[in-house]
Structures are given as structure tokens and as C-alpha cells.
Scaffold this motif. Structure first.
Motif, PDB file in Angstrom:
ATOM      1  N   THR A   1      42.031  40.164  45.374  1.00 20.42           N
ATOM      2  CA  THR A   1      43.065  40.911  46.100  1.00 20.42           C
ATOM      3  C   THR A   1      44.433  40.245  45.961  1.00 20.42           C
ATOM      4  O   THR A   1      45.459  40.920  46.001  1.00 20.42           O
ATOM      5  CB  THR A   1      42.707  41.056  47.593  1.00 20.42           C
ATOM      6  N   ASP A   2      44.441  38.925  45.748  1.00 23.11           N
ATOM      7  CA  ASP A   2      45.711  38.242  45.487  1.00 23.11           C
ATOM      8  C   ASP A   2      46.304  38.718  44.168  1.00 23.11           C
ATOM      9  O   ASP A   2      47.504  39.000  44.075  1.00 23.11           O
ATOM     10  CB  ASP A   2      45.489  36.722  45.460  1.00 23.11           C
ATOM     11  N   ALA A   3      45.468  38.822  43.137  1.00 25.06           N
ATOM     12  CA  ALA A   3      45.945  39.310  41.831  1.00 25.06           C
ATOM     13  C   ALA A   3      46.384  40.764  41.925  1.00 25.06           C
ATOM     14  O   ALA A   3      47.401  41.163  41.342  1.00 25.06           O
ATOM     15  CB  ALA A   3      44.840  39.154  40.782  1.00 25.06           C
ATOM     16  N   ILE A   4      45.638  41.574  42.687  1.00 21.87           N
ATOM     17  CA  ILE A   4      45.994  42.986  42.842  1.00 21.87           C
ATOM     18  C   ILE A   4      47.335  43.121  43.543  1.00 21.87           C
ATOM     19  O   ILE A   4      48.212  43.876  43.101  1.00 21.87           O
ATOM     20  CB  ILE A   4      44.885  43.729  43.621  1.00 21.87           C
ATOM     21  N   SER A   5      47.501  42.392  44.663  1.00 20.98           N
ATOM     22  CA  SER A   5      48.756  42.515  45.418  1.00 20.98           C
ATOM     23  C   SER A   5      49.946  41.939  44.643  1.00 20.98           C
ATOM     24  O   SER A   5      51.093  42.314  44.899  1.00 20.98           O
ATOM     25  CB  SER A   5      48.632  41.814  46.777  1.00 20.98           C
TER      26      SER A   5
ATOM     27  N   ARG B   1      44.834  39.304  35.249  1.00 21.17           N
ATOM     28  CA  ARG B   1      44.068  38.351  36.071  1.00 21.17           C
ATOM     29  C   ARG B   1      43.085  39.083  36.973  1.00 21.17           C
ATOM     30  O   ARG B   1      41.955  38.621  37.192  1.00 21.17           O
ATOM     31  CB  ARG B   1      45.016  37.491  36.910  1.00 21.17           C
ATOM     32  N   ALA B   2      43.484  40.227  37.501  1.00 28.64           N
ATOM     33  CA  ALA B   2      42.600  41.005  38.381  1.00 28.64           C
ATOM     34  C   ALA B   2      41.341  41.438  37.642  1.00 28.64           C
ATOM     35  O   ALA B   2      40.226  41.343  38.175  1.00 28.64           O
ATOM     36  CB  ALA B   2      43.343  42.214  38.944  1.00 28.64           C
ATOM     37  N   LEU B   3      41.495  41.901  36.403  1.00 28.44           N
ATOM     38  CA  LEU B   3      40.329  42.326  35.625  1.00 28.44           C
ATOM     39  C   LEU B   3      39.430  41.138  35.294  1.00 28.44           C
ATOM     40  O   LEU B   3      38.200  41.258  35.289  1.00 28.44           O
ATOM     41  CB  LEU B   3      40.781  43.033  34.340  1.00 28.44           C
TER      42      LEU B   3
END
Length: 377
Positions: A238-242, A248-250
């Protein structure tokens, strides 16, 4: 050890020595310490073959204090000693002064049955590890108990444990079981489970079985076996998403799926945790929470994150400009949930597409589309 552990240990020592008062109040809702004290009483005074004759459990919402004290006063013909646990103590402090009830308690303890032990359970009170942070309502409830029952009964303060208590308990239990538990692993276990001693004790047992004859618990073992420790990866996601970092999120999603016991079949679980985390961020943003001290008032019991994640989640929530952005994320998650429950051919692809959408800047909808969505709502 903290105040709760010390109080429980003093009580256990009294039980084992036989130098008991005729009554006690277990004040506090630390279930781990309650169970330790209860087991010490049962071990000392309740033989398994006489349990039905010498152990009684009462709830003041169902049985009057007069009936309970009459039973305590009457010697048992079948057992040499009686133990009476009396729950729901708050009933003595509601709806009126209860003068007759306290007069009966006073009369009993002035001449108690030496072959009976009465234990009142006041688990409606929460005593934090630092009593200076005790809630005012809990403080008032506790003072009323001390002003009344403390005249006749010993008070056992079952205060909440803190992380230092948890780490010391892990070290002591490891030594008792001749288990080597690395200090960083102990800190991670205590931190990941928010010093919840019942959870820590359960996870400790699972870890000791997991390492087997190796008799050595490492940080990697904790990260592999403990669910809350695995949640760190979710908060990294969720840090990468936000941060709108799709690459990084993937990569983090891939790691989550690969480390999950169920692989793709765990997709619903990951989606549930994502939805929960975004709902927490929505509350944080709406209530303008700016530090971890305020987060426990904003999020109710059962809807809180582990303590290690509080500051991270506040920072992540504040990256969103408005409530609308977080509502968009929740709508995307709801859409993915519907798709997953429709048995798609590739669940991983559904999650990957969701993460890409979540980590992308929202597109500005044309006026007609916005109006149509508002009508749908």
C-alpha cells in the motif's frame, strides 16, 4: 516485568504457599495473565476428579450475590475446598447503591469459610501498562472497586503487557524450554502482534513446533510463520500504491503471492486486507489523524492495525488529496472482488490489473460520466 506480570506473580506465589486471603478481585482484561492466575488456582485447589464438586462459576447477571455467598459459606460434603469464580462484577455497581449486596459481602468476609476461595472477575476494566494513560471511566470504575471490595479482598491488577514485557516473557519461556530465540526475532514477534500476550504465546508454541529439533528461532522463522509479520509486506504494497510506484507495487504483489500458502487461491484474502487497509486510511483522512497517539481514538477496537504500521498508514493516507481518491480505490477493489468471485481463468491477472489501477493517477471523468455515476450511487 511490568506491573501486571508482577501482580500476577505475587498472587501465584500466595496460591502456591497456601497463604491466601478469603477473596480476591482480578481487575483488568489481560486474558493471558488471567489464565495464568486461574490455572495456578485450579492446579492447587481443584483436583481433576473433583472438579464438578469444588469449582463453581457464576455470572452476577444470572445469579445473585446472596446465593453465591450462601454457597461459599456452606462446606462441601464432596470436596475439601471450594473455589468460586464470580464474573460480571460490574453488576454490583449498576442500578442503585446495592447497600444490601455490599452488606452481605461485608458479613461474609467478616467470618469467611476457611475452606473456600471467592474470586471476583472485573474484566470490564482495562488497565494499560502505563497506568497514567488509564481511561477516566476505567479509573473511576477501578476506584469504586478499591473503595468497596479492597477492604476484604486482595486486588490482582491484570494490567496490559507492553512490548518490553513481551520480549522478556519470550526470553524467559525460551530458557525454560531450552530454546534459542534470537533477540531480533523476539522483538519482531512482540512488535508484529502488538504485545498481545495470548497471541504471542500461541505463536511462540507454533514456532517451537516449527523449528523442531533445531531448537533455534530466527527472524526468518517469525516472518515465515507469523501472520502479522507477513502483514508488513501488505503495508509495503500500500506504500508503493499510495506513492504511485507501479513497478515496486507489482514486485511486492508478486512477492506476496509467491509467499502465500495458497498461491493464487489466497487472492480473496489479499483483497480483503487491501480493502480493510484502504478503509482505515479513509477514516484517518476523514478524522484528520496526524500522529499515532490519536489513531487509537479514531479507529475502533477490532478495526485497528498492528502498532508497527500506525505511522506508516497515517503517512500513506495523507498522500491522498481527498476522500474521493480513497473512495475510488475502494470501488476498484470492490470491482476486483466481484471479478474474483466469478471464477476468472487467472486470479493473478485480476490482482495485477487492480494494483496497476490503484497505483495510477485517476483519470478525470467526462461530466456526463460523473453525473451517471452519481445517479447510480
Amino acid at each position: 516485568m511490568g506491573a501486571g506480570f508482577q501482580s500476577a506473580q505475587r498472587f501465584i506465589a500466595e496460591v502456591e504457599s497456601g497463604r491466601l486471603r478469603p477473596g480476591y478481585v482480578f481487575a483488568g482484561n489481560e486474558i493471558f495473565l488471567y489464565e495464568r492466575c486461574r490455572k495456578a488456582v485450579l492446579r492447587q485447589f481443584v483436583p481433576p476428579d473433583l472438579r464438578d464438586f469444588c469449582l463453581s462459576e457464576f455470572d452476577l447477571a444470572e445469579t445473585s450475590i446472596f446465593e453465591i455467598l450462601d454457597l461459599a459459606r456452606t462446606p462441601s460434603l464432596m470436596a475439601p475446598f471450594q473455589v468460586l469464580f464470580v464474573r460480571n462484577l460490574k453488576q454490583l455497581y449498576t442500578r442503585g447503591a446495592k447497600k444490601d449486596e455490599f452488606a452481605a459481602i461485608d458479613a461474609y468476609f467478616r467470618s469467611p469459610n476457611p475452606q473456600a476461595l471467592v474470586i471476583f472477575v472485573a474484566d470490564h476494566i482495562r488497565i494499560p501498562s502505563d497506568v497514567r494513560r488509564m481511561d477516566m471511566d476505567d479509573k473511576n470504575r477501578y476506584e469504586r472497586i478499591r473503595e468497596t471490595l479492597a477492604e476484604w479482598c486482595g486486588i490482582v491488577e491484570l494490567a496490559q503487557a507492553d512490548e518490553a514485557d513481551a520480549v522478556r516473557w519470550i526470553a524467559a519461556e525460551s530458557e525454560r524450554q531450552q530454546l534459542r530465540f534470537d533477540p531480533d526475532a523476539a522483538r519482531e514477534l512482540a512488535d508484529a502482534l502488538g504485545a498481545d500476550m495470548m497471541l504471542i504465546a500461541n505463536e511462540f508454541e507454533k514456532l517451537s513446533l516449527y523449528v523442531g529439533i533445531k531448537k533455534h528461532v530466527t527472524l526468518g522463522d517469525v516472518e515465515t510463520m507469523v501472520l502479522a509479520a507477513k502483514q508488513r509486506s501488505l503495508y509495503e504494497l500500500t506504500d508503493a500504491i499510495s506513492s504511485r510506484d507501479r513497478k515496486r507495487a507489482l514486485e511486492l504483489l508478486e512477492g506476496l503471492l509467491n509467499s502465500s500458502d495458497g498461491g493464487e487461491d489466497s487472492a480473496i484474502g489479499h483483497l480483503y486486507m487491501l480493502a480493510r487497509t484502504f478503509r482505515q486510511m479513509l477514516v484517518i483522512l476523514e478524522k484528520n489523524v496526524r500522529d499515532s497517539r490519536a489513531i487509537w481514538q479514531a479507529l475502533w477496537q477490532g478495526f485497528r492495525m498492528p502498532p508497527f504500521a500506525a505511522d506508516d498508514l497515517i503517512r500513506q493516507a495523507r498522500r491522498y488529496k481527498s476522500r474521493r481518491d480513497l473512495m475510488r480505490a475502494l470501488r476498484l477493489i470492490a470491482r476486483a472482488d466481484l471479478e474474483l468471485r466469478s471464477q476468472p481463468p487467472d486470479k493473478r491477472l485480476v490482482l495485477e490489473r487492480l494494483v496497476i489501477d490503484l497505483a495510477s493517477e485517476p483519470k478525470i471523468a467526462p461530466p456526463f460520466e460523473s453525473q451517471q455515476y452519481a445517479m447510480d450511487l
